[in-house]
Design a protein around this motif. Structure first.
Motif, PDB file in Angstrom:
ATOM      1  N   TRP A 120       3.497  16.185  -2.494  1.00 38.39           N
ATOM      2  CA  TRP A 120       2.086  15.711  -2.319  1.00 38.39           C
ATOM      3  C   TRP A 120       1.748  15.190  -0.825  1.00 38.39           C
ATOM      4  O   TRP A 120       2.805  15.004   0.037  1.00 38.39           O
ATOM      5  CB  TRP A 120       1.710  14.539  -3.245  1.00 38.39           C
ATOM      6  N   THR A 121       0.617  15.058  -0.446  1.00 32.90           N
ATOM      7  CA  THR A 121       0.349  14.379   0.737  1.00 32.90           C
ATOM      8  C   THR A 121      -0.797  13.264   0.591  1.00 32.90           C
ATOM      9  O   THR A 121      -1.344  13.242  -0.795  1.00 32.90           O
ATOM     10  CB  THR A 121      -0.464  15.411   1.896  1.00 32.90           C
ATOM     11  N   ARG A 122      -1.138  12.364   1.630  1.00 34.10           N
ATOM     12  CA  ARG A 122      -2.023  11.391   1.011  1.00 34.10           C
ATOM     13  C   ARG A 122      -3.479  11.989   0.783  1.00 34.10           C
ATOM     14  O   ARG A 122      -4.238  11.364   0.087  1.00 34.10           O
ATOM     15  CB  ARG A 122      -2.344  10.379   2.526  1.00 34.10           C
ATOM     16  N   ARG A 123      -3.864  13.328   1.451  1.00 37.05           N
ATOM     17  CA  ARG A 123      -5.256  13.616   0.924  1.00 37.05           C
ATOM     18  C   ARG A 123      -5.072  14.412  -0.435  1.00 37.05           C
ATOM     19  O   ARG A 123      -6.050  14.482  -1.232  1.00 37.05           O
ATOM     20  CB  ARG A 123      -5.498  14.830   1.832  1.00 37.05           C
ATOM     21  N   GLU A 147       0.545  -1.052   0.013  1.00 36.94           N
ATOM     22  CA  GLU A 147      -0.204  -0.102   0.027  1.00 36.94           C
ATOM     23  C   GLU A 147       0.972   1.242  -0.064  1.00 36.94           C
ATOM     24  O   GLU A 147       0.379   2.229  -0.566  1.00 36.94           O
ATOM     25  CB  GLU A 147      -0.789   0.028   1.180  1.00 36.94           C
ATOM     26  N   SER A 148       1.911   1.170   0.751  1.00 36.34           N
ATOM     27  CA  SER A 148       2.833   2.329   0.747  1.00 36.34           C
ATOM     28  C   SER A 148       3.482   2.616  -0.727  1.00 36.34           C
ATOM     29  O   SER A 148       3.532   3.661  -0.980  1.00 36.34           O
ATOM     30  CB  SER A 148       3.959   2.283   1.924  1.00 36.34           C
ATOM     31  N   HIS A 191       1.114   4.024  -3.033  1.00 36.59           N
ATOM     32  CA  HIS A 191       0.856   5.463  -2.791  1.00 36.59           C
ATOM     33  C   HIS A 191       2.080   6.422  -2.869  1.00 36.59           C
ATOM     34  O   HIS A 191       2.001   7.810  -2.236  1.00 36.59           O
ATOM     35  CB  HIS A 191      -0.011   5.711  -1.376  1.00 36.59           C
ATOM     36  N   PHE A 223       4.757   6.552  -0.688  1.00 38.04           N
ATOM     37  CA  PHE A 223       5.131   6.903   0.454  1.00 38.04           C
ATOM     38  C   PHE A 223       6.049   5.721   1.011  1.00 38.04           C
ATOM     39  O   PHE A 223       6.038   4.432   0.868  1.00 38.04           O
ATOM     40  CB  PHE A 223       4.064   7.135   1.414  1.00 38.04           C
ATOM     41  N   PRO A 266       7.384  10.874   1.392  1.00 39.10           N
ATOM     42  CA  PRO A 266       7.183  10.946  -0.114  1.00 39.10           C
ATOM     43  C   PRO A 266       8.375  10.109  -0.796  1.00 39.10           C
ATOM     44  O   PRO A 266       9.441  10.756  -0.529  1.00 39.10           O
ATOM     45  CB  PRO A 266       6.628  12.208  -0.315  1.00 39.10           C
ATOM     46  N   ASP A 325       6.842   7.102   6.067  1.00 45.12           N
ATOM     47  CA  ASP A 325       5.970   7.583   5.396  1.00 45.12           C
ATOM     48  C   ASP A 325       6.136   9.005   4.629  1.00 45.12           C
ATOM     49  O   ASP A 325       5.527   9.974   4.483  1.00 45.12           O
ATOM     50  CB  ASP A 325       4.765   7.912   6.487  1.00 45.12           C
ATOM     51  N   LEU A 356      -3.099  13.160  -2.994  1.00 39.92           N
ATOM     52  CA  LEU A 356      -2.455  12.406  -3.798  1.00 39.92           C
ATOM     53  C   LEU A 356      -3.372  12.076  -4.942  1.00 39.92           C
ATOM     54  O   LEU A 356      -2.887  11.909  -6.150  1.00 39.92           O
ATOM     55  CB  LEU A 356      -2.086  11.044  -3.069  1.00 39.92           C
ATOM     56  N   LYS A 357      -4.789  12.061  -4.760  1.00 42.42           N
ATOM     57  CA  LYS A 357      -5.622  11.620  -5.929  1.00 42.42           C
ATOM     58  C   LYS A 357      -5.833  12.772  -6.827  1.00 42.42           C
ATOM     59  O   LYS A 357      -6.331  12.572  -7.759  1.00 42.42           O
ATOM     60  CB  LYS A 357      -7.069  11.225  -5.014  1.00 42.42           C
TER      61      LYS A 357
END
Length: 366
Positions: free
Chosen positions: A302-305, A278-279, A282, A284, A291, A289, A307-308
């Motif tokens: 980018w951040t996890r929020r 999963e990391s 994305h 990371f 990038p 965690d 990223l999309k």
């Protein structure tokens, strides 16, 4: 070599889930029939205990008073119906008399007299009216006497009821004791059937949790656990059931927490692979965690929020030139390295090379 576990198609997983629910419901249903059959065991009968232990004179007096009250109420109802019929006849006679008197008044004003038939009708109506009045008074007196007798019998019945209550108090205490003992016996019978099944479920849960037949174990175990809780709720006093439920919930929560802490301290290979996968997907670092800024993402942020919302970056030139080994600048973990088999760049923390399929350490093993 570790055996791979196939997830199956969505429809297959849905069918497995549906049939697991069906197995759990049917098992719960079957256990419910077993519990209800155990409930058919005869317990103490309060009516029989009263008949056998209550003084016979009180029982005879209660039956006699009940019969007398029933007979007296029937007599009162019959007398009341007779009085209503007599009252209706009296009202009809009075109406006839009023009409005949009106005819006589008109005849006197016209200086004539009633015919013999009308005069006889007036006389008969007056006689019937007076007889009905006397009968109504007699019926009223009879109803008054019957009501007095009813009040006396109700007082006697109330005294008998109080005496029966005083005499049946120790019988009631004995019945409650026997009933509680019977409830404990039923609970023991039911738990004697359910507890072995619960122990079997616990053993299967330890042996097959997460295995191929885990859904089947969960279905049967869930049905047994719920049925055990219902039996305890039905037969155990509320104060005991409350403590048992809290202690059981505390034990389950503690066991789950210990398992999670152990998993964090010594994670299994499958859990680590899932986390790393999963990391990597994305971009990371699986360890800290941070990038993964390599290749086309060298200068991106980018951040996890967010990223999309990232727009795909077009790659110009040779991708192999951009696909280079990479080390996380934050935690110093090697994330991409050269494959010992094909010399291509592979994910360091995943088990296989995406280019040649070789596992970690396969070249040295050869």
């Amino acid at each position: 070599m570790q055996t791979k576990r196939h997830r199956g198609s969505f429809m297959l997983r849905l069918m497995v889930f549906g049939f697991s629910v069906a197995v759990g419901v049917l098992a719960f249903w079957l256990l419910g029939y077993i519990v209800r059959d155990i409930d058919r065991v005869n317990g103490p009968n309060y009516t029989q205990m009263l008949e056998s232990q209550l003084p016979q004179e009180l029982q005879d007096e209660r039956r006699l008073l009940t019969a007398q009250l029933s007979e007296l109420k029937q007599r009162i109802a019959a007398t009341e119906r007779r009085r209503q019929l007599t009252s209706q006849t009296t009202r009809d006679s009075q109406q006839t008399i009023n009409q005949l008197l009106e005819l006589k008044r008109n005849a006197d004003e016209n200086e004539t007299s009633l015919s013999d038939g009308q005069q006889q009708a007036l006389t008969d109506s007056l006689r019937l009216f007076l007889e009905n009045q006397n009968q109504i008074q007699t019926l009223n007196a009879e109803l008054s006497s019957l009501n007095d007798q009813l009040d006396q019998l109700q007082d006697d019945q109330e005294e008998n009821t109080k005496a029966v209550e005083r005499a049946s108090r120790p019988i009631r205490y004995e019945y409650d004791s026997l009933l509680q003992r019977h409830q404990w016996r039923l609970a023991a019978y039911k738990l004697a059937v359910l507890i072995p099944l619960l122990l079997i479920f616990a053993w299967l849960f330890v042996r097959h949790a997460g295995g191929a037949y885990s859904m089947l174990v969960y279905a049967f175990g869930g049905a047994v656990v719920i049925r055990v809780l219902l039996v305890m709720h039905d037969h155990f006093p509320a104060i005991y059931f409350r403590y048992i439920l809290i202690l059981l919930s505390l034990a389950i929560a503690t066991g789950v927490l210990v398992r999670l802490l152990r998993l964090m301290a010594r994670p299994s290979r499958d859990w680590l692979v899932r986390q790393y996968r999963e990391s990597y997907a994305h971009f990371f670092c699986p360890i800290c965690d941070h990038p993964i800024q390599r290749g086309p993402l060298k200068f991106a942020a980018w951040t996890r929020r967010s990223l999309k919302k990232q727009t795909p970056i077009a790659v110009d030139g040779d991708w192999d030139a951009l696909d280079q080994p990479y080390t996380c600048p934050c935690c110093e973990t090697t994330l991409f390295e050269k494959c010992e088999t094909c010399q291509g760049v592979r994910h360091s923390l995943l088990p296989a090379c995406e280019k040649c399929g070789a596992g970690q350490g396969s070249a040295s093993a050869e």
